[in-house]
Design a protein around this motif. Structure first.
Motif, PDB file in Angstrom:
ATOM      1  N   HIS A  32       0.789  -0.590  -0.184  1.00  0.00           N
ATOM      2  CA  HIS A  32       0.002   0.146  -0.223  1.00  0.00           C
ATOM      3  C   HIS A  32       0.772   1.025  -0.151  1.00  0.00           C
ATOM      4  CE1 HIS A  32      -3.417   2.477   0.763  1.00  0.00           C
ATOM      5  NE2 HIS A  32      -2.441   3.538   1.235  1.00  0.00           N
ATOM      6  N   VAL A  33       0.908   2.346  -1.518  1.00  0.00           N
ATOM      7  CA  VAL A  33       1.487   3.067  -1.162  1.00  0.00           C
ATOM      8  C   VAL A  33       1.065   4.580  -1.382  1.00  0.00           C
ATOM      9  CG1 VAL A  33       3.687   4.148  -2.907  1.00  0.00           C
ATOM     10  CG2 VAL A  33       2.989   1.193  -2.702  1.00  0.00           C
ATOM     11  N   LYS A  34       0.977   5.750  -1.068  1.00  0.00           N
ATOM     12  CA  LYS A  34       0.918   6.403  -0.979  1.00  0.00           C
ATOM     13  C   LYS A  34       2.051   8.156  -1.330  1.00  0.00           C
ATOM     14  CE  LYS A  34      -2.355  10.705   0.834  1.00  0.00           C
ATOM     15  NZ  LYS A  34      -3.391  11.590   1.935  1.00  0.00           N
ATOM     16  N   GLY A  35       1.425   8.599  -2.759  1.00  0.00           N
ATOM     17  CA  GLY A  35       2.635   9.923  -3.053  1.00  0.00           C
ATOM     18  C   GLY A  35       3.839   9.307  -3.741  1.00  0.00           C
ATOM     19  N   ASP A  36       3.745   7.858  -3.860  1.00  0.00           N
ATOM     20  CA  ASP A  36       5.099   7.434  -4.393  1.00  0.00           C
ATOM     21  C   ASP A  36       5.162   6.642  -5.384  1.00  0.00           C
ATOM     22  OD1 ASP A  36       8.648   7.436  -4.014  1.00  0.00           O
ATOM     23  OD2 ASP A  36       8.318   6.162  -4.992  1.00  0.00           O
ATOM     24  N   THR A  74       2.791   1.328 -12.574  1.00  0.00           N
ATOM     25  CA  THR A  74       1.497   2.318 -11.041  1.00  0.00           C
ATOM     26  C   THR A  74       2.033   3.435 -12.226  1.00  0.00           C
ATOM     27  OG1 THR A  74       3.241   2.572  -9.677  1.00  0.00           O
ATOM     28  CG2 THR A  74       2.383   0.898  -9.152  1.00  0.00           C
ATOM     29  N   ASN A  75       0.804   4.266 -11.467  1.00  0.00           N
ATOM     30  CA  ASN A  75       0.266   5.702 -11.907  1.00  0.00           C
ATOM     31  C   ASN A  75       2.259   6.729 -11.657  1.00  0.00           C
ATOM     32  OD1 ASN A  75      -1.764   5.320 -13.168  1.00  0.00           O
ATOM     33  ND2 ASN A  75      -2.923   5.768 -10.794  1.00  0.00           N
ATOM     34  N   ASN A  76       1.333   7.967 -11.484  1.00  0.00           N
ATOM     35  CA  ASN A  76       2.386   9.105 -11.371  1.00  0.00           C
ATOM     36  C   ASN A  76       2.318   9.808  -9.544  1.00  0.00           C
ATOM     37  OD1 ASN A  76       3.280   9.379 -14.410  1.00  0.00           O
ATOM     38  ND2 ASN A  76       1.965  11.477 -13.982  1.00  0.00           N
ATOM     39  N   SER A  77       3.496   9.680  -9.497  1.00  0.00           N
ATOM     40  CA  SER A  77       3.418   9.632  -7.296  1.00  0.00           C
ATOM     41  C   SER A  77       2.070  10.839  -7.420  1.00  0.00           C
ATOM     42  CB  SER A  77       4.577  10.506  -7.443  1.00  0.00           C
ATOM     43  OG  SER A  77       5.815   9.759  -7.608  1.00  0.00           O
ATOM     44  N   TYR A  78       2.513  11.319  -8.171  1.00  0.00           N
ATOM     45  CA  TYR A  78       2.189  12.924  -7.973  1.00  0.00           C
ATOM     46  C   TYR A  78       1.195  13.137  -9.046  1.00  0.00           C
ATOM     47  CZ  TYR A  78       5.605  16.119  -7.195  1.00  0.00           C
ATOM     48  OH  TYR A  78       7.029  16.437  -7.633  1.00  0.00           O
ATOM     49  N   HIS A 107      -0.189  23.212  -5.312  1.00  0.00           N
ATOM     50  CA  HIS A 107      -0.608  22.174  -4.941  1.00  0.00           C
ATOM     51  C   HIS A 107      -0.169  20.297  -4.754  1.00  0.00           C
ATOM     52  CE1 HIS A 107      -2.744  24.901  -1.688  1.00  0.00           C
ATOM     53  NE2 HIS A 107      -1.534  25.169  -1.991  1.00  0.00           N
ATOM     54  N   ILE A 108       0.774  19.920  -4.265  1.00  0.00           N
ATOM     55  CA  ILE A 108       1.143  18.011  -5.401  1.00  0.00           C
ATOM     56  C   ILE A 108      -0.664  17.420  -4.598  1.00  0.00           C
ATOM     57  CG2 ILE A 108       1.999  16.582  -3.900  1.00  0.00           C
ATOM     58  CD1 ILE A 108       3.841  18.078  -3.778  1.00  0.00           C
ATOM     59  N   GLN A 109      -0.907  16.205  -5.131  1.00  0.00           N
ATOM     60  CA  GLN A 109      -2.235  15.855  -5.179  1.00  0.00           C
ATOM     61  C   GLN A 109      -1.589  15.018  -5.191  1.00  0.00           C
ATOM     62  OE1 GLN A 109      -5.140  16.560  -4.101  1.00  0.00           O
ATOM     63  NE2 GLN A 109      -4.531  19.015  -3.819  1.00  0.00           N
ATOM     64  N   SER A 110      -1.379  13.612  -4.388  1.00  0.00           N
ATOM     65  CA  SER A 110      -0.755  12.193  -4.312  1.00  0.00           C
ATOM     66  C   SER A 110      -1.846  11.311  -4.341  1.00  0.00           C
ATOM     67  CB  SER A 110      -0.714  12.209  -3.131  1.00  0.00           C
ATOM     68  OG  SER A 110       0.927  12.582  -2.519  1.00  0.00           O
ATOM     69  N   ASN A 111      -1.078  10.061  -5.508  1.00  0.00           N
ATOM     70  CA  ASN A 111      -1.720   9.202  -5.666  1.00  0.00           C
ATOM     71  C   ASN A 111      -1.384   8.111  -5.108  1.00  0.00           C
ATOM     72  OD1 ASN A 111      -3.077   7.234  -7.452  1.00  0.00           O
ATOM     73  ND2 ASN A 111      -0.741   6.330  -7.323  1.00  0.00           N
ATOM     74  N   GLU A 112      -2.748   6.919  -4.672  1.00  0.00           N
ATOM     75  CA  GLU A 112      -2.522   6.707  -3.453  1.00  0.00           C
ATOM     76  C   GLU A 112      -2.826   4.984  -4.548  1.00  0.00           C
ATOM     77  OE1 GLU A 112      -4.167   5.340   0.831  1.00  0.00           O
ATOM     78  OE2 GLU A 112      -4.505   7.487  -0.265  1.00  0.00           O
ATOM     79  N   PHE A 113      -2.835   3.560  -3.706  1.00  0.00           N
ATOM     80  CA  PHE A 113      -3.207   2.465  -4.439  1.00  0.00           C
ATOM     81  C   PHE A 113      -2.722   1.154  -3.717  1.00  0.00           C
ATOM     82  CE2 PHE A 113       1.584   3.575  -5.646  1.00  0.00           C
ATOM     83  CZ  PHE A 113       2.492   2.376  -5.411  1.00  0.00           C
ATOM     84  N   ASP A 114      -3.398   0.377  -4.147  1.00  0.00           N
ATOM     85  CA  ASP A 114      -2.781  -0.585  -3.173  1.00  0.00           C
ATOM     86  C   ASP A 114      -2.307  -1.986  -4.259  1.00  0.00           C
ATOM     87  OD1 ASP A 114      -3.796  -0.871  -0.435  1.00  0.00           O
ATOM     88  OD2 ASP A 114      -5.356   0.352  -1.432  1.00  0.00           O
ATOM     89  N   THR A 115      -1.232  -3.399  -4.479  1.00  0.00           N
ATOM     90  CA  THR A 115      -0.735  -3.943  -5.234  1.00  0.00           C
ATOM     91  C   THR A 115      -0.720  -5.317  -4.672  1.00  0.00           C
ATOM     92  OG1 THR A 115       1.509  -3.675  -5.377  1.00  0.00           O
ATOM     93  CG2 THR A 115       0.940  -2.523  -6.642  1.00  0.00           C
TER      94      THR A 115
END
Length: 428
Positions: A307-311, A318-322, A329-337
């Motif tokens: 589980h990762v947020k912002g990287d 995966t997608n871009n970090s943010y 402002h930075i809007q972070s990607n959050e995902f599970d693999t």
């Protein structure tokens, strides 16, 4: 020694005279003649032995050592070929790959996050193609130099799987080890390639992680079966993944490993990293849990979850970090693999793996909203594969693999990946 040799020579002469005299007397018994001849031969052998012994003692030490038949492998002389006198071990493999792409991205290796979307001109063009390559061929060197404070080790490993086209020379690993420290470039402490199901594709599938980072790592044991590692690592950002990047700090990464009595393994990892632009800053973080479970002596299960947020750099596909919003402002990607695979060893020459990988990005945050119409960013990815690996002889591996996968963008569009892979490798 000279006195002894002189005495022996006189004895031989006397014996020879007696032998000659005995031959003149036809009445001498044949048994006595045979005995005298035997004594002459024995005395001659003794003389030759003591005459040659001084010459042997003058031989070089290297010859004397090499002639010792009782030497163990650990005592045998090492071949040092480096300028600094390090012991060097060469390894690697020669490998040829081929892939028949029925549908998907027109690339030699996996690119599930960028396969053409359905009902597009790109999808119609990129199908039914054969690719081949030898750029995964690998060469490595292990080094070790004994010092008064302990052994200093090192590794240099290279292949030709670098660059955007995947056909450029690159350094995979380059580091030194001393005591409990490692300094250089190697696998990130956050990932665990050893728990990823076996594949033929050198790019791995969804849930795979092959991140190598410049780092400084300290490792130690907590007990006979438990160890830990702490590292600081270079963020290794890219302009595409981390736009307007002004990072100042390295990532802090930790890992805990445990080995069970039945041979099963478990690993927990975590990281924190700064994400900074000219107008904003955030902290990225992630956790990972994976391991290997031995079901039977011939069958084992591997699984790894993140589980990762912002990287977006640690894990592949995966997608871009943010993304930067309209207020900078930075809007972070959050995902599970998650990835999981079952491997069975049918015999000493044949094994097979059935694997599955899945990625799910959070779709109710600002990142997903901004990227809704971006065809390069995905809400979900999945891939399944089955392969067979055959070792007809010890250094040779032949493999075949079928893979099928799909991707879905944030706005609901889909793309399909369907291919058949083949591989031949010679290990040395």
């Amino acid at each position: 020694m000279k006195k002894f040799i002189l005495t022996v020579q006189k004895s031989i002469l006397a014996t020879a005279v007696l032998t000659a005299m005995s031959s003149a007397y036809s009445g001498t018994e044949s048994a006595e003649i045979a005995q005298l001849r035997q004594e002459v031969q024995e005395l001659r052998a003794m003389l030759q032995q003591y005459v040659k012994q001084p010459a042997q003692t003058q031989s070089t030490p290297q010859v004397a050592v090499a002639a010792t038949p009782q030497l163990t492998e650990a005592q045998a002389p090492k071949l040092n070929i480096s300028k600094g006198g390090a012991e060097v071990n060469l390894y690697g493999y020669l490998r040829a790959d081929a892939s028949y792409q029925a549908k998907g991205a027109s690339t030699m290796y996996n690119n599930i996050s960028g396969v053409p979307l359905e009902h597009t001109a790109e999808e119609a063009q990129q199908k039914d193609r054969l690719h081949s390559s030898v750029n995964v061929t690998r060469l490595g060197l292990n080094f070790k130099t004994p010092t008064a404070a302990g052994d200093v080790g090192g590794k240099l490993e290279m292949d030709f799987f670098g660059g955007s086209t995947r056909d450029q020379f690159r350094i995979r690993h380059a580091y030194l080890t001393f005591d409990k420290w490692l300094i250089g470039q190697t696998w990130s402490t956050f990932i665990a390639p050893e728990y990823y199901p076996e594949t033929i594709d050198a790019g791995t599938y969804v849930g795979g992680a092959l991140q190598r980072s410049p780092l400084v790592r300290y490792s130690d044991n907590l007990s006979a079966n438990t160890s830990f590692a702490v590292a600081i690592e270079d963020p290794k950002y890219t302009a595409t993944s981390d736009p307007d990047n002004e990072m100042r700090l390295p990532a802090l990464v930790g890992r805990l490993n445990h080995k069970f009595a039945n041979g099963s393994l478990l690993s927990g990892r975590t990281f924190m990293a700064e994400k900074k632009t000219s107008n904003d800053e955030e902290w990225a973080w992630g956790v990972g849990l994976g391991g290997k479970y031995q079901l039977t002596p011939q069958t084992f299960l591997k699984a790894d979850y993140y589980h990762v947020k912002g990287d977006g750099r640690f894990l592949l596909w995966t997608n871009n970090s943010y993304v930067i919003d309209d207020k900078n402002h930075i809007q972070s990607n959050e995902f599970d693999t998650i990835s999981a695979g079952l491997t069975h060893q049918f015999n000493s020459k044949l094994r097979s793996t059935l694997g599955y990988g899945y990625m799910k990005a959070k779709d109710d945050n600002t990142f997903a909203e901004i990227q809704k119409n971006n065809a390069t960013q995905n809400k979900e990815l999945w891939q399944g594969w089955i392969n067979a690996m055959y070792n007809p002889y010890k250094p040779i591996t032949l493999g075949v693999e079928c893979v099928y996968g799909e991707r879905e963008t944030f706005d609901g569009r889909n793309g399909i990946d369907n291919r058949f892979n083949m591989m031949a490798s010679y290990d040395f």
